[in-house]
Scaffold this motif. Structure first.
Motif, mmCIF file in Angstrom:
data_model
loop_
_atom_site.group_PDB
_atom_site.id
_atom_site.type_symbol
_atom_site.label_atom_id
_atom_site.label_comp_id
_atom_site.label_asym_id
_atom_site.label_seq_id
_atom_site.Cartn_x
_atom_site.Cartn_y
_atom_site.Cartn_z
ATOM 1 N N LEU A 56 -7.528 3.625 3.299
ATOM 2 C CA LEU A 56 -8.263 2.537 3.950
ATOM 3 C C LEU A 56 -7.972 1.188 3.291
ATOM 4 N N MET A 57 -7.731 1.204 2.004
ATOM 5 C CA MET A 57 -7.471 -0.056 1.304
ATOM 6 C C MET A 57 -6.099 -0.632 1.654
ATOM 7 N N VAL A 58 -5.094 0.238 1.831
ATOM 8 C CA VAL A 58 -3.732 -0.255 2.080
ATOM 9 C C VAL A 58 -3.442 -0.448 3.568
ATOM 10 N N THR A 59 -4.264 0.098 4.451
ATOM 11 C CA THR A 59 -4.039 -0.039 5.892
ATOM 12 C C THR A 59 -4.595 -1.373 6.376
ATOM 13 N N LYS A 60 -3.731 -2.139 7.073
ATOM 14 C CA LYS A 60 -4.171 -3.421 7.597
ATOM 15 C C LYS A 60 -5.035 -3.221 8.841
#
Length: 247
Positions: A56-60
């Motif tokens: 979730l943190m790396v997905t834009k």
């Protein structure tokens, strides 16, 4: 009864001397199955949660648009770059054309460019202007086709035809001229016309009919069926009338 005889050293089992009494042996501790499964489950849950959090943190985040007013812009083709450009003497229009050294022989006139294709199936590409004189793009296309190929038979009309991003008219037609060996050759013509400021800009391609398929053509479904049409689009989009913004 007789007393047991003394045991030999090999038959003796040494132990520990304890006072007489009653003794209770403690139970040997054992790991429960449910506890083992619980520990493994907890570990898997922690690892999975960590992976989900990293994902979730790396997905834009996908931006959300409200239409209207944020309706975006229509899709546009990539502008032609690195190609020479023809400009009419009166500045009424301009258009890009194939670069020198490519598989074309270029000639120019006051009203446009002719590029004869020397590779593959051969053919010709014309990019020129025509006074509209109040005529519609369809009428201009039919008049030009009648002048060049009076016996041509229209195969189909091109839907949503555009020239220089200006809505116009397009059609594909066939002729069957007789060849040198008394056989008939099928020639295909692709013609697109758009009118602005009472000036028609025309893109035409002519070449031998060659059906597109898995072994020939762009690889995508197409009814053009003439090789030179594959290189036609970027020049059609490059047309500009006088006063049009750079693209």
């Amino acid at each position: 009864m007789t007393a047991p005889s003394a045991a030999s050293d090999e038959e003796q089992f040494p132990g520990y001397a304890l006072p007489p009494g009653t003794y209770i042996a403690p139970e040997i501790p054992r790991t429960r199955f449910t506890r083992t499964v619980g520990v493994w489950t907890a570990g898997i849950v922690v690892v999975a949660a960590a992976l989900v959090g990293v994902s979730l943190m790396v997905t834009k985040k996908v931006p959300r648009y409200m239409c209207p007013p944020e309706c975006g812009a229509p899709p546009m083709g990539k502008p032609v770059t690195g190609l020479p450009r023809f400009t009419a003497a009166d500045g009424s229009f301009s258009v890009s054309y194939p670069a020198p050294g490519s598989a074309y022989e270029i000639s120019t006139k006051d009203n446009g460019v002719t590029a004869n294709f020397t590779g593959g199936d051969t053919g010709a590409l014309q990019l020129f202007s025509e006074p509209a004189r109040g005529r519609t793009p369809e009428t201009i296309a039919r008049d030009l086709l009648k002048q060049k190929f009076p016996d041509a038979k229209i195969a189909y009309e091109i839907p949503n035809a555009m020239v220089g991003y200006q809505r116009g008219y397009g059609e594909v037609a066939d002729t069957w001229p007789q060849g040198t060996s008394n056989s008939y050759i099928r020639i295909r013509t692709v013609l697109l016309v758009a009118v602005k400021n009472d000036l028609a800009l025309v893109a035409g391609a002519v070449g031998p009919y060659h059906a597109f398929g898995p072994d020939f053509g762009p690889g995508l479904p197409s009814g053009a069926n003439v090789e030179i049409a594959q290189d036609m689009g970027k020049y059609v989009n490059s047309f500009r009338w006088q006063g049009d913004p750079p693209r």
